[in-house]
Design an enzyme around this catalytic site. Structure first.
Site, PDB file in Angstrom:
ATOM      1  CE1 TYR A 176     -53.663 -23.359   5.406  1.00 54.95           C
ATOM      2  CE2 TYR A 176     -55.101 -23.072   7.304  1.00 54.95           C
ATOM      3  CZ  TYR A 176     -54.479 -22.564   6.182  1.00 54.95           C
ATOM      4  OH  TYR A 176     -54.678 -21.262   5.838  1.00 54.95           O
ATOM      5  CE1 TYR A 213     -24.122 -32.947  26.868  1.00 57.71           C
ATOM      6  CE2 TYR A 213     -24.145 -31.745  24.801  1.00 57.71           C
ATOM      7  CZ  TYR A 213     -23.455 -32.288  25.851  1.00 57.71           C
ATOM      8  OH  TYR A 213     -22.096 -32.168  25.908  1.00 57.71           O
ATOM      9  CB  CYS A 242     -18.511 -26.027  31.543  1.00 64.08           C
ATOM     10  SG  CYS A 242     -16.763 -26.395  31.574  1.00 64.08           S
TER      11      CYS A 242
END
Ligand code: NAD
Length: 444
Positions: free
Chosen positions: A10, A263, A274
């Protein structure tokens, strides 16, 4: 340019056909006679949008041909793209067998070419196959050098140029790549690869070879994590009667925190009031609904590993007086709830280390409500350990653990001299510090 492409799968077929369409002269090389025969007849060995017409035209124009003779292909070209497969071995490791064989063939051909004509232009070997960091420098370059009798850099060029195409849209991806990554053994090798893709859109990154090798794994790992994440949220949503696609419309629309660079820098463990709580809650809800979510269930254990790694780095130094810079769960807040730095401090105290802590945002008098309760139950000696100045922590420390890097901390670290530095945040000068003894970055 005259280009040989080793491996007509490919990646190789698409590269060969698209480069030929860009006006280059391309020779494809494969060990599979059927593929060579197909290309010889202007037909494609792989099924991909537009590839059939590109190969037919390139072959008819004389811009593309195929051979099984590696030496002949090397003789006829100035740059080789190696696109052979790197499948999984039985134990899950990456098999480099085909890469090694091609490197051997190319090396021998380069040696023969050099003995015949010393004044030929330098040939550049470009690895496009996906391979783990260290494979090029540690395995393939030595094979090329041994087989050719030449030295990489002077006798031939080397680069790693990972492929980011997606099967199904690979021709489109070739002409509109998300980026071009060039891991260059030397600048001249990088120049050759950059010239191959001149005019194509997308940012070009010229980086050390190992960075290019690893970048491909980062992409594929991230794509896999994204899919697993979305599918697990889908499974929980279904069990809770929520339409996951409506929910993900909301998730995906957030380009500030969700679909964004936020992040995604390697650093220390996460914490706060949290993330740990809500992950636990979600995983618990999944368990109650009998939905297995291996990815989400392993996020907190994964987080815990970074804490353990930081602790091990500190204890490995063999020194007992620790200065901890930073205590809250992230800079700019005094929130200590579930802060991994608090957890680290507790572990160090538990093992009898002598600790001093500085965090500009935290002072006992300002601790209120839930935060004060938290600290009083989890770290009752905090008052004795906290200082008001980064310098005081430095004066105490044999090991500086950097969990925040505000101006006061950076100024103190300028005087760190021969102290051990354990960097959890990647200091602004981490790149130069990495080379100095006594410095250890958590993930770099
Ligand atoms: N398929 C993708 O979408 C994709 C995308 C990006 C990167 N990659 C990476 O690119 C590499 C190639 O992938 P692929 O899917 O094209 O592989 P593939 O298995 O389809 O093709 C590899 C080709 O190499 C040939 N080959 C093996 N040994 C050879 C030798 N000594 N000389 C010449 N040819 C030889 C094989 O006959 C085969 O035709 C892999 O490392 C893969 O991880 C693949």
């Amino acid at each position: 340019m005259r280009i040989s492409v080793f491996g007509l799968g490919y990646v190789g077929c698409v590269s060969a056909a698209c480069l030929a369409a860009q006006g280059h002269e391309v020779v494809g090389v494969d060990v599979n006679p059927t593929k060579i025969d197909l290309i010889g007849r202007g037909r494609t060995p792989v099924v991909e949008e537009r590839i059939g017409e590109l190969i037919a035209k390139a072959v008819a124009d004389g811009a593309l041909r195929a051979t099984s003779d590696a030496a002949e292909a090397i003789d006829a070209t100035d740059v080789s793209l190696v696109c052979v497969g790197t499948p999984s071995a039985r134990n899950g490791s990456l098999s480099t067998t085909y890469l090694e064989r091609v490197a051997e063939q190319i090396g021998r051909a380069l040696g023969r070419r050099e003995r015949r004509d010393r004044h030929r232009t330098r040939h550049t070997v470009v690895f496009r196959s996906t391979m783990l960091p260290g494979t090029c420098d540690g395995l393939l370059v030595p094979i090329l050098e041994r087989a050719s009798g030449l030295s990489a850099g002077s006798g031939f060029g080397v680069a790693v140029n990972p492929e980011f195409l997606r099967e199904g849209s690979s021709v489109r991806d070739f002409f509109d790549p998300p980026k071009t990554v060039i891991g260059e053994y030397d600048a001249a090798s990088g120049d050759v690869v950059a010239a191959l893709y001149e005019g194509l859109p997308g940012e070009v990154f010229r980086v050390p070879v190992a960075v290019a090798e690893m970048a491909k794994y980062a992409d594929n790992a991230f794509h896999a994590v994204k899919i697993a994440f979305a599918n697990e949220l889908g499974a929980i949503s279904r069990a809770l009667g929520v339409d996951s696609h409506r929910m993900m419309d909301v998730f995906l629309a957030d380009r500030k925190l969700n679909i964004s660079p936020a992040y995604l820098r390697p650093g220390f463990a996460f914490g706060g009031s949290c993330l740990p709580k809500d992950l636990r809650g979600l995983v618990y809800a999944a368990r109650r609904a009998d939905v297995s979510v291996p990815l989400l269930s392993h996020v907190l254990p994964s987080n815990e590993e970074h804490l353990r790694r930081a602790f091990d780095l500190i204890t490995a130094s063999g020194r007992r007086k620790i200065g901890l810079f930073g205590l809250s769960f992230k800079p700019g807040t005094d929130d200590l709830r579930e802060s991994p730095l608090v957890e680290l401090a507790e572990r160090l105290l538990g093992k009898g280390y002598s600790l001093r802590i500085y965090d500009a945002g935290v002072s006992l008098s300002r601790l209120m409500g839930a935060n004060r309760d938290y600290i009083e139950s989890r770290l009752p000696h905090l008052g004795d350990l906290l200082t008001n100045s980064a310098d005081a922590v430095l004066d105490h420390a044999e090991v500086c653990v950097v969990g925040c890097a505000d101006a006061a901390v950076l100024a103190a670290l300028d005087r760190a001299e021969d102290r051990v530095i354990i960097d959890l945040v990647r200091l602004p000068d981490a790149e130069t510090r990495r080379a100095t003894p006594g410095y250890a970055g958590l993930g770099w």
